[in-house]
Write a protein that holds these residues in place. Structure first.
Motif, PDB file in Angstrom:
ATOM      1  N   UNK A   1       0.820  -1.204   0.000  1.00  0.00           N
ATOM      2  CA  UNK A   1       0.000   0.000   0.000  1.00  0.00           C
ATOM      3  C   UNK A   1       0.861   1.263   0.000  1.00  0.00           C
ATOM      4  N   UNK A   2       2.162   1.091  -0.247  1.00  0.00           N
ATOM      5  CA  UNK A   2       3.031   2.256  -0.475  1.00  0.00           C
ATOM      6  C   UNK A   2       3.659   2.872   0.769  1.00  0.00           C
ATOM      7  N   UNK A   3       3.545   2.189   1.913  1.00  0.00           N
ATOM      8  CA  UNK A   3       4.103   2.731   3.157  1.00  0.00           C
ATOM      9  C   UNK A   3       5.591   2.380   3.271  1.00  0.00           C
ATOM     10  N   UNK A   4       6.413   3.382   3.654  1.00  0.00           N
ATOM     11  CA  UNK A   4       7.863   3.167   3.787  1.00  0.00           C
ATOM     12  C   UNK A   4       8.344   3.337   5.234  1.00  0.00           C
ATOM     13  N   UNK A   5       7.612   4.132   6.037  1.00  0.00           N
ATOM     14  CA  UNK A   5       8.051   4.457   7.407  1.00  0.00           C
ATOM     15  C   UNK A   5       6.833   4.480   8.313  1.00  0.00           C
ATOM     16  N   UNK A   6       6.903   3.749   9.418  1.00  0.00           N
ATOM     17  CA  UNK A   6       5.738   3.742  10.302  1.00  0.00           C
ATOM     18  C   UNK A   6       6.129   3.751  11.776  1.00  0.00           C
ATOM     19  N   UNK A   7       5.121   4.007  12.599  1.00  0.00           N
ATOM     20  CA  UNK A   7       5.299   3.922  14.047  1.00  0.00           C
ATOM     21  C   UNK A   7       4.759   2.577  14.512  1.00  0.00           C
ATOM     22  N   UNK A   8       5.590   1.828  15.212  1.00  0.00           N
ATOM     23  CA  UNK A   8       5.190   0.529  15.754  1.00  0.00           C
ATOM     24  C   UNK A   8       4.809   0.726  17.226  1.00  0.00           C
ATOM     25  N   UNK A   9       3.559   0.428  17.554  1.00  0.00           N
ATOM     26  CA  UNK A   9       3.048   0.635  18.914  1.00  0.00           C
ATOM     27  C   UNK A   9       2.799  -0.717  19.561  1.00  0.00           C
ATOM     28  N   UNK A  10       3.246  -0.876  20.797  1.00  0.00           N
ATOM     29  CA  UNK A  10       2.970  -2.129  21.508  1.00  0.00           C
ATOM     30  C   UNK A  10       2.859  -1.879  22.994  1.00  0.00           C
ATOM     31  N   UNK A  11       2.664  -2.969  23.728  1.00  0.00           N
ATOM     32  CA  UNK A  11       2.337  -2.833  25.145  1.00  0.00           C
ATOM     33  C   UNK A  11       3.525  -2.958  26.064  1.00  0.00           C
ATOM     34  N   UNK A  12       3.341  -3.745  27.110  1.00  0.00           N
ATOM     35  CA  UNK A  12       4.347  -3.755  28.166  1.00  0.00           C
ATOM     36  C   UNK A  12       5.315  -4.930  28.063  1.00  0.00           C
ATOM     37  N   UNK A  13       5.447  -5.503  26.873  1.00  0.00           N
ATOM     38  CA  UNK A  13       6.575  -6.394  26.696  1.00  0.00           C
ATOM     39  C   UNK A  13       6.285  -7.851  26.389  1.00  0.00           C
ATOM     40  N   UNK A  14       5.032  -8.316  26.537  1.00  0.00           N
ATOM     41  CA  UNK A  14       4.804  -9.748  26.310  1.00  0.00           C
ATOM     42  C   UNK A  14       5.160 -10.150  24.884  1.00  0.00           C
ATOM     43  N   UNK A  15       4.987  -9.232  23.927  1.00  0.00           N
ATOM     44  CA  UNK A  15       5.312  -9.614  22.538  1.00  0.00           C
ATOM     45  C   UNK A  15       6.817  -9.798  22.349  1.00  0.00           C
ATOM     46  N   UNK A  16       7.622  -9.231  23.257  1.00  0.00           N
ATOM     47  CA  UNK A  16       9.068  -9.476  23.148  1.00  0.00           C
ATOM     48  C   UNK A  16       9.414 -10.853  23.694  1.00  0.00           C
TER      49      UNK A  16
END
Lengths: 381, 381
Positions: A29-44
């Motif tokens: 969809x043509x996006x090159x730069x974005x902000x990645x938002x996440x929570x308090x760490x479980x996804x790490x």
């Protein structure tokens, strides 16, 4: 049946491993730069973060990171995100997490293209006329934030938990992979189930019209949530139950259940927002406390629909039996159904009612829900 | 539950008088010149044509007209439309009518941006990669063409009734005003009801998976269609019944009932397309003939779902009772349930089976549905 507009342009990508292609889908969809938002760490901890980063990198998408979003997400963190988007000239916002994360992503996406304070949208001082594209990878099924334009944010300075709604912040693409939801605790599963049921029954009971299909849709969602919650409490890794629970959750607040009903109102959410704003309890836990109390107070205003609920959802007869069955079910899955079960003193009922009445005024329910009325409802809790 | 993509970006504008703003809605999206497609004249008699023209003119939209689209819409007329779009450099296609009109509008919209013959898409010789925007004002509820990317067209030269499916031809905006559907004859109402039910039960019975919510959604649609059809046969001007019928129709084939089921197949539509291609009978009439015959033949392949159907839709017990109830219901509303009721000689079963088998091959069902098998099914009709 009332006049309505139904427009939900979110693309849902549902199933195992879909998050591994999120970078490619966004890049298309043509996006090159974005902000990645996440929570308090479980996804790490569980590796999701690494897989998303890998996918973005492979697709050639650069990103800045905003972690630390908490449940009952804070306006201050949204402000941080808006600053990052503006200073790095980012083109989109990707939320990876539950409803709080995606709600924050939406508020950032709307605030990034607005000169004033994003809170203006929440207090209806301004309307959203543009927003950056939002994308979502869901780790929790509850809010349906993956397929609506709603965002609920808590103003940490004023203790107001308010919301916005605009199709401009509907995610362009949402990934729903039930496997990412398997580590949800039994406690949060119960709160999520309560939240989903709450999304459907507000309008089901308060609408001016009850078209057959919409009532049946609500009953279908509730029965599916009840059955799959019971399976998941015993067997958390059951993929099909997790998937059916997630999809029912999405359907509960994507606009479809309300279409043609005249809209109704959201009194249980209004009262609950005060509970979680003042006591920082989980939204679903607050709803389990409020809903049975509200139902007992409201049932006389729509006796036919309350009887229908008892019959269609629980195979019972009377309105009272239906309410008791739902309350019992909330209790059976471990959700609190009284203020005391959540360690909230009855002496605080006045404060809760005052806070909730502020929201009632904003949502156009001020006349039906005075602080005294809200306090009366909470006496049932 | 199977992996799936759900993406339906059509905006539905539902309710009285919505067609009076169609010009304004289209103009907002930057369109200046379009092709107006309609049927054989009823919209000129009832004033709808005048209101749409008025709305387009007020909004400053120029248009060319392609009338005369018939049910079982013809490829030759689609070719005419494509020529008009190309020669007048039109930017969009607006269909005002029933499914045949909107299906034709979609085929024109796809063909207008393709160098070759649009029929290439139908025989899967080429894929749709671009299309003009499509808009729709519906006068009939049956095909759900207002909220999907499907188009069924009849090649008048080869007698093949084939279809395409692409989200690129989903209408951008569809107007559903139940008042525009009040003049539908009892006969066509019955055929429409049959068609809607057919859209839901194909996948309901043939899918590899049966998630709870999707099965309930199908049952909700069918029960709503049965109840509202019975009301409308007695009281054609009942707005709410007309509205609930129309919205159930839209939901029956907008992708939602199939999500997560693994997709299933459409054998009843496959066989019916041969019937209407060879005998030019209404699609819904053909389906009423095919469905009970197919159910009797297929029931052993999915006994649990056939029992569920009997129980949930009709409150009966066995698969056979459910099939008999549906056949009886089709008959009770005036839809033909045998070949002879539609004046089709049993001697033609071989021809029908041959034609249908051609489509079975194209739809990847050639192995399960040989001409001999299709003939065996039709012996039940």
């Amino acid at each position: 049946m009332n006049t309505f507009t139904y427009y939900n342009p979110t693309r849902i990508e549902f199933g195992r491993g879909k998050e591994n292609n999120i970078g490619e889908m966004i890049a298309e969809l043509g996006i090159k730069r974005l902000l990645l938002v996440y929570g308090t760490g479980s996804i790490k901890k569980n590796g999701l973060y690494d897989r998303v980063i890998q996918s973005l990198t492979t697709a050639g998408i650069a990103f800045e990171e905003l972690g630390g979003v908490v449940s009952n997400p804070l306006l201050s963190r949204v402000h941080d995100g808006i600053k990052m988007v503006k200073s790095h000239d980012l083109q989109a916002v990707l939320g990876v997490g539950g409803g709080s994360v995606v709600d924050s992503a939406k508020a950032i996406a709307a605030g990034a293209l607005y000169e004033g304070d994003v809170w203006d949208f929440f207090i209806q001082k301004a309307s959203i006329t543009a927003a950056l594209p939002v994308y979502a990878v869901m780790t929790l099924a509850a809010t349906a934030s993956e397929m609506n334009g709603n965002s609920v944010v808590m103003n940490d300075a004023t203790k107001q938990k308010y919301s916005i709604s605009s199709v401009l912040v509907n995610p362009k693409i949402s990934i729903i992979n039930p496997e990412l939801m398997m580590s949800v605790t039994p406690e949060y599963l119960a709160y999520s189930a309560t939240d989903i049921i709450a999304h459907t029954i507000e309008v089901y009971f308060t609408a001016t019209e009850h078209p057959r299909f919409q009532s049946r849709l609500v009953e279908s969602i509730i029965k599916t949530v009840i059955e799959t919650t019971e399976i998941l409490l015993k067997d958390p890794l059951n993929y099909d139950a997790r998937a059916e629970f997630a999809w029912a959750s999405t359907q509960a607040l994507n606009g479809l259940t309300n279409s043609g009903t005249g809209g109704g109102s959201f009194p249980n959410h209004m009262i609950e927002h005060a509970l979680s704003a003042l006591f920082n309890i989980a939204h679903g836990a607050g709803l389990a406390i409020v809903i049975p109390a509200w139902m007992k107070w409201y049932k006389g205003q729509n006796p036919a629909q309350f009887e229908r609920f008892a019959q269609e959802v629980f195979g019972l007869k009377t309105a009272d039996e239906g309410i008791a069955a739902l309350e019992h079910w909330f209790d059976s899955i471990g959700a609190p159904v009284t203020l005391s079960a959540a360690n909230i003193s009855r002496e605080r009922i006045g404060d809760i009612a005052e806070n909730a009445h502020g929201l009632a005024l904003l949502w156009g329910m001020g006349e039906d829900y005075s602080a005294a009325t809200i306090a009366e409802i909470l006496q049932n809790a």
